[in-house]
Structure formats: C-alpha cells, structure tokens
Design a protein around this motif. Structure first.
Motif, short mmCIF file in Angstrom:
data_model
loop_
_atom_site.label_atom_id
_atom_site.label_comp_id
_atom_site.label_asym_id
_atom_site.label_seq_id
_atom_site.Cartn_x
_atom_site.Cartn_y
_atom_site.Cartn_z
N VAL A 210 0.83 -1.20 0.00
CA VAL A 210 0.00 0.00 0.00
C VAL A 210 0.87 1.25 0.00
CG1 VAL A 210 -1.68 1.32 1.35
CG2 VAL A 210 -1.96 -1.15 1.06
N GLN A 211 1.91 1.28 0.82
CA GLN A 211 2.80 2.43 0.88
C GLN A 211 3.54 2.64 -0.45
OE1 GLN A 211 4.08 1.44 5.47
NE2 GLN A 211 5.50 2.61 4.23
N THR A 212 3.80 1.57 -1.18
CA THR A 212 4.63 1.68 -2.38
C THR A 212 3.81 2.02 -3.61
OG1 THR A 212 6.12 0.05 -1.43
CG2 THR A 212 6.35 0.49 -3.77
N TRP A 213 2.67 1.36 -3.82
CA TRP A 213 1.97 1.47 -5.10
C TRP A 213 0.60 2.15 -5.01
CZ3 TRP A 213 4.04 -3.76 -4.26
CH2 TRP A 213 5.26 -3.95 -4.89
N ILE A 214 0.04 2.31 -3.83
CA ILE A 214 -1.30 2.91 -3.72
C ILE A 214 -1.24 4.29 -3.09
CG2 ILE A 214 -3.59 2.64 -2.70
CD1 ILE A 214 -3.26 -0.35 -2.90
N LEU A 215 -0.55 4.41 -1.96
CA LEU A 215 -0.56 5.67 -1.22
C LEU A 215 0.00 6.85 -2.02
CD1 LEU A 215 -1.31 6.79 1.57
CD2 LEU A 215 1.04 6.33 2.30
N PRO A 216 1.04 6.72 -2.83
CA PRO A 216 1.52 7.89 -3.58
C PRO A 216 0.49 8.49 -4.53
CG PRO A 216 3.20 6.20 -3.56
CD PRO A 216 1.96 5.58 -2.99
N HIS A 217 -0.52 7.73 -4.93
CA HIS A 217 -1.51 8.23 -5.87
C HIS A 217 -2.78 8.74 -5.18
CE1 HIS A 217 0.94 6.41 -9.03
NE2 HIS A 217 0.94 5.29 -8.34
N LEU A 218 -2.79 8.79 -3.86
CA LEU A 218 -3.99 9.19 -3.13
C LEU A 218 -3.96 10.62 -2.62
CD1 LEU A 218 -4.70 5.97 -1.01
CD2 LEU A 218 -5.65 6.62 -3.23
N GLY A 219 -2.94 11.37 -2.94
CA GLY A 219 -2.86 12.74 -2.43
C GLY A 219 -1.85 13.55 -3.20
N ALA A 220 -1.75 14.82 -2.82
CA ALA A 220 -0.81 15.74 -3.45
C ALA A 220 -0.56 16.89 -2.48
CB ALA A 220 -1.35 16.25 -4.79
#
Length: 598
Positions: A210-220
C-alpha cells in the motif's frame, strides 16, 4: 485495489459457506410459505411436479452406481478438505471469535496486554512528535515551549517502549517453548523458527505494498512527494529484505518503515529463546553462564557505542539529525544492543514456569520490592528529563550510562510486576467488559503499529498551508479512531486469516514429514524382523544340526557308554539319569524270582 476486492469476495464466500445450512433452511421456509399462499391450481400443479420429481429420484436410485477407485476418492477428499480449511481461515466469524474471546494461554498474563497497548499508544505519540517537525507551524515558539516541559520526556524516549515490546515477545516465546519441551521433551527448532519468521510477513507485505503502489496516488501537496514519494521509493528498493527478516542491515534513513526494523530484531533475537530453554532443561549451570554472558555483552555494547559515537537514546533539546540517525543505526537496529529486554523476558518466563506459576517472597520483602520498582521507573524517566530544556548540555558519560542501564532497569521493573502483580486470570473473568477491549487491542497490536505509520505519514504529508500548533498535533482522537478502524480491517482481511493459514500449513507440512519418518521407521523395523526370522530358520550346509556331535542316533552300546560316563560324574541330577537303569534291574530281579518259584 483488486487484491482487496478479491479478499472481500473470499470473506463473503467463507461466510456464505458457514451459513449455508441456515440459508437453505430459511429459503425452504420461504418457498413453503409462498406455495401455501399460491392459488389452488398452482398448488395442484406443484403437487404433480413433486410426484414426478419423486418418481425420477426413485428411478435414479434404482440405477447401480459405478464404483470409484479408493485412492482417487481419498485424494479428492483430502484436496477438498484442504480447500475448505483454506476458505474457512478467512471466515469473519472465526476471526471475530479469535479476537474477542477471553480464552487461551495468554489469559493468565493481563499485564502483558496492558504493556503492549500502552507501548503502542506511546509510540504513536512519539511518531507524531517526530512528524511535527515537518509541519509549517506559524507559532513554532509555542510548540517549543510545549515540548520543553518535563512531561514531554514521556514521548521523547521511544526506545524504552520498544524495549518493553521486546520483553513481552521474549516472555511469550519462552513460555510456548517451555510448554513444548515439557510435553514432548524436545524443541522442534525448524518448525518454531519458520512459524516465528512467517508470523509478520503477510501483513508487512500488505502494508508495504500500500505504501509503495497505492498511497503515492492518493494525495498531493508540497510535502507529499518529499515524504510519501520518498518513502515509496525506499520501500520498492528494500522490500525484498523483509522476506528474510534482514531489513535492519541497512541504515535507518534507507528504511521505509521504522517498525519493520523492530520486527526484524525480534525475529533475530528469537533464536536465543530455544537455546536458553534447552540449556536450562539440560544443564542449568551452563544456561545460567550463557545467560549472564549475553547480558554483559549487550550492556557493554550499548555503553561502548554510545561513548565512542556520542549517541543519545532520548530526544533532547537541540539534538542534531545526524546523532539521531547514528543512534538508530548502532542501537535501535542492532540485535546485540537490543538483547537485554528480550533476555529479561526469557529469564522471567523460565523463573515463572519453574515456580509453577506462583512466585512468592517473604512478606517483609514485598514492599521493599515495590518501592525499588517505583524508584527505578522514576530514574528511567527523570534522569532524561534534564535534556528537555533549551539550556541542556550534552554529556557523553551520562548518555552512555543511561543508554547502558535504562533498558536493564526498566526490564527488571516489568519482570517484578509480572511475578508479583495480583492480576491473573480470575481478574479477567471477573471483569470481562474491561478485559475484552484490552485483549482485543492487544491482539491487533501489530496491525495498529503498521497502520499508525501509514496514517501519520499521509496526514502529515497532506498539509498544504501553514497552521497553528495545538495539542491535537500530538494526540488526535479522530486520527486514533481511523487508525483503529484501519487496523481492524487489516486484522480481518489479512492478519488473522494469515495466522490461521500459517498454522494449518506449517502443522500439515511437519506432521506429514513426521508421518513419513515414522512409516520409514516401521518399514525398517519390519525388514529387521524379517531378517531375524530368516536367520532363525537358517540351515547348515551339513545334514546334521549344528549343535550335535554325532552323525546319527547313538546305538545301544553308545547309550550304555554315555550312561556310565554320567554315573561316574557326581551331579545333582545323577539319580534322575540312573533312574531308568535301576528300574530295569528291579524288573529283571523280579522275573528271576518268579522263575525260581515256578
């Protein structure tokens, strides 16, 4: 997301399978009610259909069934049982029962559950304090004044709480190994190490994914790439090390999750537990010597490293970032430096089990022990409180002494509480409404710790504008509630089902290997018995038996010669050997007398 969707489908399928009988029963009742409420014509039609169906079933029953091979049937049943057990491992009802039950071997130690929950909470506050340094605060002076107070030492010493978790882990591992060696008189080292090493892998890889492939795309945001993006890069680079529990060999600044380093140290220190339990059971003097030597090595390593590298295990005012990373690399991630609390957990478990679960002292010594425990706790925290002020001056000797002795002192206090605290199983059974939430949070402590880092990291990185500091930046109720909900989801989807699967697969692998060894042993014994029986029926190459010296049956002269030889030897059975000859002489004398009379 697709993996989460698949896991949800598996959970629903497992729930449907467990409630299949209930669903069939209720569906049958609904059909029966609908048929009763239907018009008469439809009811007659339904009866005709029922009669036709019964005739078809009778005809099918009269047809002979083809025999199926026994081996194929047993193989199919075995495969089906394995699949059903794998499906049953994801049952939400079974998971809820495992998390909410007040049964099991750990019910005797409610204090350990309190330590796990409180340490997890304090580690959360310490992480919030570290992450607050990234926030764009408009009242930074107010933040500095808040964390300069004496009570801030509670979250400036995270290493003490990590040591408490290691002590609890060492106690529970040793207790399980001691029970195994009592029941089986041996320790299955490979099985226990494999069980320990695979305990945390499923949930660690789930959270790191989740930290590697999902979380980076959930915010800015301005902090998002610096915190979340960099963390994802480190996770993708170092993730493979978690499979071998060697993620602590890299520097702390290159690790993507601090808790995984703690778990790696825990797995590596687990190898000490079977060794010390085996030594205690076989040679207690050697075990005591090895135990003391390991303690001395750990204390000396902490003191020497802190004095040589100018480290600090507490976050004092004005501490440089380089000192923080050096302390993490040389003490926090080192199994040698962290061995003291784990060894204390092993020692108190052995003492507790050897005393039969009840440790008693003289009544006059108990108050003295509690007084010394209170003073020791005060020393662990108050001696580091001086570093909270802005006028603090770092001293290498003081820092080295504190780093060397604080884990030992705190561990001894916890050991005293484990042995002498009055909280046992009867307290849990007396207050189940209080004990159940405590045990529940303790059982999901690992998902809580992993979820804490993800949530705190994402919330800190999502800040997009300056804000004012308040106490909620160190203790946010809403954030804690979200962490608990995420931990519960992780426990139901991954952690508890993975534990069930791990136990099932490990037990099946090792039981099958044991059965194979037993079967080969039985075969070897059967072969040995066959060789023994065949050796018993061996015949000589000569036509005579090997235990005789005559080639044929002795004749009359030979019998007389043998009788004379026996009569010449004074043996206890001489009369028995001469008995037939004396009877024949008497018969001959009687015949001669009868002839003379005639």
């Amino acid at each position: 997301m697709s993996v989460i969707f698949v896991l949800l489908i598996i959970l629903l399928s497992s729930l449907v399978w467990e409630k299949w009988a209930w669903l069939v029963e209720h569906v049958g009742r609904l059909r029966k009610r609908s048929s009763e409420e239907a018009p008469p014509a439809l009811q007659e039609k339904g009866e005709d259909q029922v009669v036709a169906e019964t005739e078809q079933t009778d005809q099918a029953a009269e047809k002979p069934e083809l025999p199926t091979p026994v081996a194929a049937t047993s193989t199919q049943k075995t495969a089906l049982n394995v699949l059903l057990e794998l499906l049953r491992a994801f049952s939400p009802l079974r998971t809820a029962q495992a998390l909410l039950s007040l049964e099991g071997p750990h019910i005797e130690y409610p204090l350990l559950h309190m330590i796990k929950v409180s340490s997890t909470l304090m580690l959360y506050i310490s992480l919030k304090y570290l992450m607050a340094g990234h926030l764009p605060l408009t009242n930074r002076d107010s933040f500095v004044q808040t964390v300069e107070s004496y009570w801030s030492v509670l979250f400036r010493t995270p290493l003490l709480y990590s040591d408490a978790l290691l002590l609890v882990s060492g106690f529970l591992a040793t207790n399980q190994l001691f029970q195994e060696i009592e029941q089986k008189a041996q320790i299955h080292l490979l099985k226990n190490v494999l069980t320990k090493a695979t305990r945390t892998l499923p949930i660690i890889y789930a959270v790191l994914s989740v930290q590697t492939w999902i979380l980076p795309h959930l915010g800015a945001g301005p902090l998002w790439n610096a915190l979340v993006g960099e963390n994802a890069r480190l996770c993708s680079k170092q993730m493979w090390r978690n499979a071998f529990s060697i993620q602590n060999v890299v520097d702390f600044e290159e690790a993507c999750s601090p808790l995984t380093l703690q778990l790696a140290v825990d797995v590596q220190l687990y190898l000490l537990a079977p060794l010390l339990v085996w030594l205690y059971s076989t040679d207690s003097e050697a075990g005591f010597f090895v135990y003391g030597a390991l303690h001395a090595l750990s204390v000396a390593a902490r003191y020497a490293r802190t004095a040589r590298e100018h480290l600090s295990t507490t976050f004092f005012h004005g501490m440089h970032v380089s000192m923080f990373y050096r302390t993490a690399n040389l003490i926090y991630t080192s199994p040698v430096s962290r061995a003291t609390p784990y060894l204390l957990g092993i020692g108190v478990a052995l003492l507790y089990r050897s005393e039969g679960g009840s440790f008693s002292l003289a009544p006059r010594l108990v108050p003295v022990g509690w007084a010394l425990s209170a003073l020791s706790i005060g020393w662990c925290f108050l001696s580091a409180a001086g570093g909270m002020h802005s006028d603090f001056v770092y001293s290498t000797d003081d820092a080295a002494a504190y780093a060397a002795w604080s884990p030992l002192v705190l561990g001894l206090v916890i050991c005293w509480c484990i042995l002498m605290a009055p909280w046992r199983a009867y307290v849990v059974l007396r207050y189940p409404n209080v004990a159940r939430p405590l045990f529940f949070l303790s059982k999901i402590a690992l998902p809580l710790q992993l979820a804490t880092y993800v949530v705190v990291l994402s919330n800190t990185a999502s800040v997009k504008e300056p804000l004012r500091f308040n106490f909620s930046h160190l203790f946010d109720i809403q954030e804690i509630g979200f962490i608990v909900c995420l931990a519960i989801a992780l426990a139901f989807l991954i952690d508890v089902p993975a534990q069930h699967l791990r136990r099932f697969l490990v037990e099946r692998i090792f039981v099958e290997s044991i059965l194979t060894v037993d079967q080969t042993g039985e075969q070897s014994e059967a072969e040995q018995s066959e060789t023994v029986s065949s050796s018993e029926h061996l015949t000589s190459d000569t036509p005579e038996p090997p235990n005789t010296i005559w080639a044929s049956d002795p004749e009359e002269e030979e019998q007389k010669y043998i009788a004379r030889r026996r009569s010449s030897v004074p043996e206890p059975d001489k009369t028995e050997a001469q008995a037939p000859a004396s009877e024949e002489d008497e018969e001959e004398e009687e015949e001669e007398e009868e002839e003379e009379e005639e």
